[in-house]
Design an enzyme around this catalytic site. Structure first.
Site, PDB file in Angstrom:
ATOM      1  N   THR A  33     114.443  35.369 -54.803  1.00  0.00           N
ATOM      2  CA  THR A  33     114.090  34.264 -53.926  1.00  0.00           C
ATOM      3  C   THR A  33     113.265  34.743 -52.741  1.00  0.00           C
ATOM      4  O   THR A  33     113.260  35.920 -52.402  1.00  0.00           O
ATOM      5  CB  THR A  33     115.353  33.512 -53.441  1.00  0.00           C
ATOM      6  OG1 THR A  33     114.950  32.305 -52.783  1.00  0.00           O
ATOM      7  CG2 THR A  33     116.186  34.357 -52.502  1.00  0.00           C
ATOM      8  N   CYS A  34     112.566  33.778 -52.137  1.00  0.00           N
ATOM      9  CA  CYS A  34     111.821  33.990 -50.895  1.00  0.00           C
ATOM     10  C   CYS A  34     111.875  32.661 -50.145  1.00  0.00           C
ATOM     11  O   CYS A  34     112.789  31.872 -50.377  1.00  0.00           O
ATOM     12  CB  CYS A  34     110.386  34.442 -51.181  1.00  0.00           C
ATOM     13  SG  CYS A  34     109.405  33.218 -52.068  1.00  0.00           S
ATOM     14  N   THR A  35     110.931  32.381 -49.303  1.00  0.00           N
ATOM     15  CA  THR A  35     110.980  31.131 -48.537  1.00  0.00           C
ATOM     16  C   THR A  35     110.758  29.913 -49.433  1.00  0.00           C
ATOM     17  O   THR A  35     111.557  28.972 -49.420  1.00  0.00           O
ATOM     18  CB  THR A  35     109.951  31.147 -47.390  1.00  0.00           C
ATOM     19  OG1 THR A  35     110.231  32.287 -46.560  1.00  0.00           O
ATOM     20  CG2 THR A  35     110.043  29.893 -46.545  1.00  0.00           C
TER      21      THR A  35
ATOM     22  N   ILE B 162     114.456  29.616 -50.622  1.00  0.00           N
ATOM     23  CA  ILE B 162     115.463  29.324 -49.600  1.00  0.00           C
ATOM     24  C   ILE B 162     115.293  27.903 -49.066  1.00  0.00           C
ATOM     25  O   ILE B 162     116.266  27.217 -48.760  1.00  0.00           O
ATOM     26  CB  ILE B 162     115.385  30.356 -48.450  1.00  0.00           C
ATOM     27  CG1 ILE B 162     115.702  31.766 -48.958  1.00  0.00           C
ATOM     28  CG2 ILE B 162     116.305  29.969 -47.296  1.00  0.00           C
ATOM     29  CD1 ILE B 162     117.132  31.991 -49.404  1.00  0.00           C
TER      30      ILE B 162
END
Length: 111
Positions: free
Chosen positions: A73-75, A101
């Protein structure tokens, strides 16, 4: 590439499934907030380290388990998609968290 929706991830967390989450955001963002709960193993390796992997710094990803699924995951999911592709080429079992996220937080507030 395999993907998982925030709702599906929450179900895994609530079922106390053993989960490994790789968060590829910058360390500061990770420290401010990241996915926690249940039996989650949360690892932070900034995307720049993964983008620049070569034989000299391959030890950066040595903390990642090869024997279980890693949810990346990332933003918003864009950088995580690139990182997941790189790790997949190195024979890691990766799954992309759709929407990152941002989608995770939105899902939790809708709950």
């Amino acid at each position: 590439m395999k993907t998982i929706l925030p709702k599906e991830l929450r179900e895994k967390v609530e079922a106390n499934d053993e989960i490994c989450i790789l968060d590829v955001r910058a360390e500061e963002k990770y420290e401010n907030e990241h996915i926690e709960g249940g039996d989650i193993q949360s690892i932070n390796i900034p995307k720049s380290h993964i983008f620049n992997l070569d034989d000299n710094n391959a030890n950066i990803i040595s903390t990642l388990p090869k024997n279980k699924e890693i949810i990346v995951t990332c933003t918003t999911g864009n950088s995580a998609r690139k990182c997941a592709a790189i790790l997949s080429e190195k024979n890691y079992n990766v799954t992309l968290l759709e929407g990152g996220i941002t989608a995770w937080k939105e899902h939790l507030t809708e709950k």
